[in-house]
Design an enzyme around this catalytic site. Structure first.
Site, PDB file in Angstrom:
ATOM      1  N   ALA A  33     -12.145  59.006 -68.510  1.00 44.52           N
ATOM      2  CA  ALA A  33     -13.039  57.846 -68.663  1.00 44.52           C
ATOM      3  C   ALA A  33     -12.840  57.140 -70.002  1.00 44.52           C
ATOM      4  O   ALA A  33     -13.211  55.978 -70.161  1.00 44.52           O
ATOM      5  CB  ALA A  33     -14.489  58.298 -68.525  1.00 44.52           C
ATOM      6  N   ALA A  43     -35.362  62.941 -64.228  1.00 44.55           N
ATOM      7  CA  ALA A  43     -36.739  62.838 -63.705  1.00 44.55           C
ATOM      8  C   ALA A  43     -36.777  63.512 -62.345  1.00 44.55           C
ATOM      9  O   ALA A  43     -35.926  63.266 -61.488  1.00 44.55           O
ATOM     10  CB  ALA A  43     -37.138  61.375 -63.563  1.00 44.55           C
ATOM     11  N   LYS A 205     -24.224  54.079 -42.431  1.00 42.61           N
ATOM     12  CA  LYS A 205     -22.910  54.180 -43.084  1.00 42.61           C
ATOM     13  C   LYS A 205     -21.919  53.160 -42.512  1.00 42.61           C
ATOM     14  O   LYS A 205     -21.174  52.526 -43.258  1.00 42.61           O
ATOM     15  CB  LYS A 205     -22.375  55.605 -42.934  1.00 42.61           C
TER      16      LYS A 205
END
Ligand code: NDP
Ligand code: HSE
Length: 436
Positions: A33, A43, A205
């Site tokens: 990257a 969370a 999908k």
């Protein structure tokens, strides 16, 4: 350069997988990257379970909005699921200028147009490789790898739960209910398995793939969706005798008059590779005018296979987030202003071949009347099988395979055949695709 900071909303099956893959492969991922990628805030409603997964490496909160409000978070991953709070949080994250990664096919198939428009206006990326076929990089393939092609059609086994059920029913002769329970135990099924077995998940999908392939908005409400709950063991057996396997396929095709968008059980020749995709595996066949037929195969669900796609999106965003938004790969492959309003065809307009099973009286002339009705509507027969009736049995099964025809014509012919007094039970109709 300091690592890019990621906030994760929902650390259940895919969330935990994502956290673990990112931790385990962080060094390789950093080298790819160009900078580190760290989940620094998580969370989840169950904070104790979340802390057990992340330990001290990330802050855990119960309120997802705290993650979105944190100015240090660059990317928000939504792995909660559903169209409710997940939609609100994704829209809030976009409004806060965060890039979003999601595996939520239901959300994108239904609200994708609104979400992508908001992201475009704000100059942020919404990445969703994990939303279709889990770990298989099919979004990347359609959007980038096949970008030279005029895509003609896509057909895919894109729901692992139903493929597992059909495989077990065929190979072990097990009943539908028994295999569904097993699929739930193995964690393939959605929280509500109705979405799997009624074809809704596959419908979500294929809707997303159709939009990317043909440059149209995501329109799940126009998809024709049938699941596998009405499928009978006898048809799986007859199909096998005729050289076919029944698979739940998501299919989208370009026609002169519009786009076909459908999910239903389908007879596929047993010799095709896709017919031999068994268990919870997924496979997608794409037909492009330049490349010809390509096939993508792999795990369509599960913690780490799905995490593989989520983390790939994180790497893409990390590489691209400083790029000018106009030079990024468009969400739906075509530039936002270039989406076409090609109509989605109704199921009566679809062109396909059929498998018919008729339970008929074993009398002279029955077959002639049935084939006569098909001939009147110009429906050509490809193969015909009549079960030999047992001693003293007054009825039998006739199986007919047709060549391609318009579904509306087939339905009219079925209505005529059904009205014959010698047709003794509701006619079974299953679509058939040669995929050649
Ligand atoms: P899970 O149910 O395992 O995980 C969802 C998590 O989100 C749970 O921990 C849940 O907590 C938590 N959650 C629920 N509401 C909130 C909220 N308001 N704020 C914060 N956290 C919340 O789902 P999966 O990981 O299986 O699926 C996540 C997404 O990935 C879905 O969109 C799914 O369709 C998609 N997907 C899943 C695949 C799979 O193999 N599982 C494959 C491909 C896509 P609690 O349990 O306490 O409710
Ligand atoms: N329930 C889905 C399936 C999970 O069975 O394929 C992956 O989207």
């Amino acid at each position: 350069m300091k690592p890019i900071q990621v906030g994760l909303l929902g650390i259940g099956t895919v969330g935990s997988g994502t956290f673990n893959v990112l931790q385990r492969n962080q060094e390789e991922i950093r080298r790819r990257a160009g900078r580190g990628i760290q989940i620094t805030m998580v969370a989840d409603l169950d904070t104790a379970r979340a802390k057990a997964v992340v330990g001290d490496s990330a802050e855990v909160v119960a309120d997802a909005r705290q993650v979105i409000a944190n100015p240090n978070i660059d990317i928000v991953i939504e792995l909660i699921g559903g169209y409710g709070i997940a939609k609100t949080l994704v829209m809030e994250a976009i409004a806060a200028g965060k890039h979003v990664v999601t595996a939520n096919k239901a959300l994108l198939a239904v609200h994708g147009t609104e979400i992508f428009a908001a992201a475009h206006a704000k100059g942020v990326i919404v990445a969703f490789e994990a939303a279709v076929a889990g770990g298989i990089p099919i979004i990347k393939a359609l959007r980038e790898g096949l970008t030279a092609n005029r895509i003609e059609w896509i057909a895919g086994i894109i729901n692992g739960t139903t493929n597992f059920i059909l495989s077990e029913m065929r190979s072990k002769g097990l009943d539908f209910d028994v295999v569904l329970k097993e699929a739930q135990k193995l964690g393939y099924a959605e929280a509500d398995p109705t979405f799997d077995i009624e074809g809704v998940d596959a419908g979500h999908k294929v809707t997303i793939m159709s939009a990317i392939a043909f440059g149209v908005p995501v329109q799940f409400d126009k998809a024709h969706v049938e699941g596998i709950t009405k499928l009978q063991a006898a048809d799986i057996t007859y199909a096998e005798q005729l050289g076919y396997r029944i698979k739940l396929l998501g299919i989208t095709k370009r026609r002169d008059t519009g786009i076909e968008l459908r999910v239903h059980p389908t007879l596929v020749p047993s010799k095709r590779l896709i017919a031999n995709v068994e268990g919870a595996m997924n496979a997608v066949v794409v037909q492009g005018d330049a490349v010809g037929t390509t096939l993508y195969y792999g795990k369509g669900a599960g913690a780490e296979p799905t995490a593989s796609a989520v983390v790939a999106d994180l790497v893409d965003i990390t590489r691209l987030h400083t790029a000018d938004p106009d030079h990024r790969v468009p969400h739906l492959a075509f530039q936002p202003g270039q989406l076409a309003n090609t109509p989605i065809l109704g199921i009566e307009q679809v062109v396909t071949a059929f498998y018919l099973r008729l339970q008929v009286a074993d009398q002279a002339g029955v077959l002639a009347r049935i084939t006569g009705i098909l001939a009147e509507r110009d429906i050509s027969i490809d193969a015909l099988l009549q079960r030999e009736s047992a001693e003293g049995e007054a009825q039998t099964d006739v199986i007919i395979l047709t060549h391609d025809t318009i579904e509306g014509e087939m339905n009219k012919a079925i209505a005529q055949m059904q009205a014959l007094p010698t047709v003794l039970a509701p006619i079974v109709k299953i679509r058939k695709e040669e995929l050649s």
